[in-house]
Design a protein around this motif. Structure first.
Motif, short mmCIF file in Angstrom:
data_model
loop_
_atom_site.label_atom_id
_atom_site.label_comp_id
_atom_site.label_asym_id
_atom_site.label_seq_id
_atom_site.Cartn_x
_atom_site.Cartn_y
_atom_site.Cartn_z
N ASP A 1 -2.57 16.72 3.89
CA ASP A 1 -1.08 17.42 3.16
C ASP A 1 -0.99 15.80 3.12
OD1 ASP A 1 -0.02 15.91 5.26
OD2 ASP A 1 -0.40 17.76 6.47
N ARG A 2 0.93 16.12 2.24
CA ARG A 2 1.72 15.50 1.48
C ARG A 2 2.32 13.47 2.63
NH1 ARG A 2 2.59 15.08 -3.83
NH2 ARG A 2 3.94 13.49 -3.81
N ALA A 3 1.85 14.05 3.64
CA ALA A 3 1.90 12.99 5.21
C ALA A 3 1.27 12.01 4.48
CB ALA A 3 2.06 13.40 6.17
N PRO A 4 1.90 10.86 4.29
CA PRO A 4 1.07 9.39 4.40
C PRO A 4 0.55 9.02 5.58
CG PRO A 4 2.98 9.31 5.16
CD PRO A 4 3.13 10.52 5.20
N VAL A 5 -0.81 8.94 4.69
CA VAL A 5 -1.75 8.17 6.09
C VAL A 5 -2.10 6.64 5.67
CG1 VAL A 5 -4.16 8.16 6.65
CG2 VAL A 5 -2.56 10.35 6.06
N ASN A 6 -1.77 6.03 6.19
CA ASN A 6 -1.78 4.86 6.37
C ASN A 6 -3.57 4.29 6.66
OD1 ASN A 6 0.36 4.41 5.42
ND2 ASN A 6 0.92 3.22 7.20
N ASN B 1 0.68 -1.23 0.07
CA ASN B 1 0.77 -0.06 -0.03
C ASN B 1 1.17 1.09 -0.16
OD1 ASN B 1 -2.76 1.67 0.27
ND2 ASN B 1 -1.50 2.00 1.95
N CYS B 2 1.99 0.93 0.94
CA CYS B 2 2.54 2.90 0.98
C CYS B 2 3.45 2.85 -0.58
CB CYS B 2 3.88 2.84 2.09
SG CYS B 2 4.88 0.80 1.25
N ALA B 3 3.28 2.25 -1.76
CA ALA B 3 3.59 2.86 -2.53
C ALA B 3 2.55 2.75 -3.56
CB ALA B 3 5.01 1.07 -3.12
N SER B 4 1.41 2.43 -3.01
CA SER B 4 0.12 2.90 -4.23
C SER B 4 0.05 3.84 -4.45
CB SER B 4 -1.16 1.79 -3.80
OG SER B 4 -1.66 2.35 -2.40
N GLY B 5 0.69 4.71 -4.30
CA GLY B 5 -0.20 6.28 -4.09
C GLY B 5 -0.84 6.55 -3.07
N PHE B 6 -1.94 6.31 -2.60
CA PHE B 6 -3.44 6.41 -2.50
C PHE B 6 -2.75 6.69 -0.74
CE2 PHE B 6 -4.91 3.00 -4.97
CZ PHE B 6 -6.35 4.08 -5.49
N PRO B 7 -2.02 6.25 -0.30
CA PRO B 7 -1.39 6.68 1.39
C PRO B 7 -0.85 9.01 0.86
CG PRO B 7 -0.75 5.02 1.34
CD PRO B 7 -1.04 5.05 0.52
N ILE B 8 -0.65 8.94 -0.26
CA ILE B 8 -0.21 10.50 0.19
C ILE B 8 -0.84 11.37 -0.53
CG2 ILE B 8 1.23 11.56 -1.63
CD1 ILE B 8 2.69 9.59 0.34
N PRO C 1 -3.50 15.46 -2.52
CA PRO C 1 -4.33 15.33 -1.33
C PRO C 1 -5.59 16.02 -1.08
CG PRO C 1 -2.36 15.93 -0.13
CD PRO C 1 -2.34 15.30 -1.91
N ILE C 2 -6.32 15.35 -0.51
CA ILE C 2 -7.91 16.83 -0.68
C ILE C 2 -8.47 16.26 0.12
CG2 ILE C 2 -8.04 17.09 -3.55
CD1 ILE C 2 -10.11 15.32 -3.92
N GLY C 3 -7.92 16.18 1.15
CA GLY C 3 -8.61 15.90 2.07
C GLY C 3 -10.39 14.95 2.29
N ASN C 4 -11.61 15.50 2.57
CA ASN C 4 -12.73 14.24 2.76
C ASN C 4 -12.93 14.41 1.31
OD1 ASN C 4 -11.58 12.82 5.11
ND2 ASN C 4 -12.61 13.62 6.09
N HIS C 5 -12.78 15.26 0.88
CA HIS C 5 -13.94 16.54 -0.83
C HIS C 5 -13.82 15.16 -1.55
CE1 HIS C 5 -14.72 19.93 0.08
NE2 HIS C 5 -13.07 20.32 0.42
N LEU C 6 -14.90 14.51 -2.00
CA LEU C 6 -14.60 13.61 -3.31
C LEU C 6 -13.77 13.99 -4.30
CD1 LEU C 6 -15.81 10.77 -4.11
CD2 LEU C 6 -17.84 12.09 -4.96
#
Length: 407
Positions: free
Chosen positions: A155-160, A143-150, A224-229
């Motif tokens: 912001d660009r801090a990864p979220v697992n 997952n860390c390489a998938s782009g989704f955590p970024i 990253p756009i927060g919780n926006h769709l």
């Protein structure tokens, strides 16, 4: 503890599973819930996932029980030649729908496709690896390489993420792979080894959703756009009683319904000309998402979640309430016996649990009822005697020598 039903879609198939963790057990359970006979073989004392959290008060794994429903459990000393021979015999036992092995463990030596296919030439082996070259990977390192955590968060801090999405997707791919290979065998009479890399599941998904193409065609990477769709309007909003709701307006019908239910349509109409965007399009609403949210925030803040429900239910608005796991179980009618997928089932060593059967609903066939997981090794004697023809005395002798577990 066979839980097949005569009219179940996959009745007549037998899969032998040697696995741990999520993907492979989920893949095998998916097949078992559709009526296949699944025999899970573990080392004596259980595999590495046998005590995985969450646990019941007595230390039994709710996780393990939940992922091994509808299966039979056999425990063998897999580090001994005799235990390996018994496991191989179970995997290659005769039967028209048998000879299918599903594993995410290293399939080497006695458990390799080459070795097992010599015993049964039409053997099917469905094998999960980490990367396509056979090297190790797990959901979290993929997952860390998938782009989704970024792309998650503000912001660009990864979220697992908490959801093991790649394991779940891989489990469903594994079940599809088994059925595809069995289809080939029933048509052409030949077995085969089918491999699936966990990282390829991730990469295929990233590609299928267009994110690889976005980089190569447009030269951009989703921010990253927060919780926006992304690409339409949708976001969470706080209510006056401290709850959060999710609202999405993807289609024009949903957008109009949101304006009507909140009586804010006229204010929404002012946003388009001010921002020079077309709010009749998904992209226009996405570009104006912050302005739309600013209009909606006080509307939600002035109402309880029940008052929002009174306005939205039946209005055509696409919305939902945020819930933690406890609130899901205690509040959501979909997570109850009102939903035909669920039954209350007593699981040995765990307790009475709301238990799902397969989420697939067949009009013309009967899927098995929700079932319990076996206790570790409880089917060892039945499989050795019934499937391999060993005598009770022989099973007792193997148990005394530590070759088989509970029997």
């Amino acid at each position: 503890m066979q839980n097949t039903t005569r009219h179940a879609p996959l009745a007549g198939l037998r899969i032998v599973e040697v696995s741990a963790f999520i993907a492979a057990p989920l893949g095998a359970m998916t097949l078992a819930q559709l009526g296949a006979e699944v025999i899970r073989i573990d080392p004596i004392g259980g595999n590495i996932d046998y005590r995985r959290w969450p646990l019941a008060a007595n230390g039994n794994s709710i996780y393990w029980a939940s992922l091994n429903k509808s299966k039979q459990s056999v425990t063998l000393a897999l580090d001994t030649p005799e235990g390996q021979e018994l496991a191989s015999a179970i995997m290659c036992a005769p039967g028209e729908g048998a000879g299918i092995v599903l594993t995410n463990l290293p399939a080497k030596g006695w458990m390799s496709y080459e070795a097992l296919s010599k015993r049964r030439t039409d053997l099917i082996m469905m094998r999960l690896t980490g990367n396509f070259d056979g090297s190790a990977a797990v959901d979290y390192t993929v997952n860390c390489a998938s782009g989704f955590p970024i792309a998650t968060g503000s912001d660009r801090a990864p979220v697992n993420h908490v959801l093991p999405a790649w394991d779940i997707a891989a489990g469903l791919y594994l079940s599809t792979g088994v059925l595809s290979a069995e289809r080939v065998r029933s048509r052409e009479g030949c077995g085969q080894e089918v491999t699936l890399a966990l990282s390829d599941v991730m990469l295929a998904t990233v590609g299928n959703l267009g994110y690889i193409g976005d980089v190569q065609v447009n030269g951009v990477s989703r921010e990253p756009i927060g919780n926006h769709l992304y690409g339409a309007f949708g976001r969470n909003f706080a209510t006056s009683d401290g709850r959060e709701v999710m609202v999405a307006a993807i289609s024009n019908r949903q957008w109009k319904a949101l304006g009507c239910a909140t009586a804010l349509a006229e204010r929404f109409e002012m946003i388009g000309p001010l921002m020079d965007v077309d709010l009749s399009t998904e992209g226009g609403r996405f570009h104006a998402r912050r302005a739309i949210a600013a209009v909606l925030e006080p509307w939600f803040a002035a109402r309880t979640v029940n008052e929002v429900s009174e306005r939205f239910d039946g209005s055509g608005v696409l919305w939902g309430v945020y819930r933690d796991f406890r609130q899901l179980v205690e509040e959501d009618p979909r997570c109850s016996v009102e939903n035909p997928m669920f039954e209350q089932v007593d699981h040995p060593g765990i307790g009475r649990v709301l238990t799902p059967r397969t989420p697939l609903s067949f009009a013309g066939t009967q899927a098995p009822r929700a079932a319990i997981a076996p206790t570790l090794g409880e089917d060892t004697r039945g499989v050795l005697e019934g499937l391999l023809g060993l005598t009770p005395a022989k099973v007792d002798e193997l148990r005394e020598r530590g070759i088989v577990g509970q029997a």
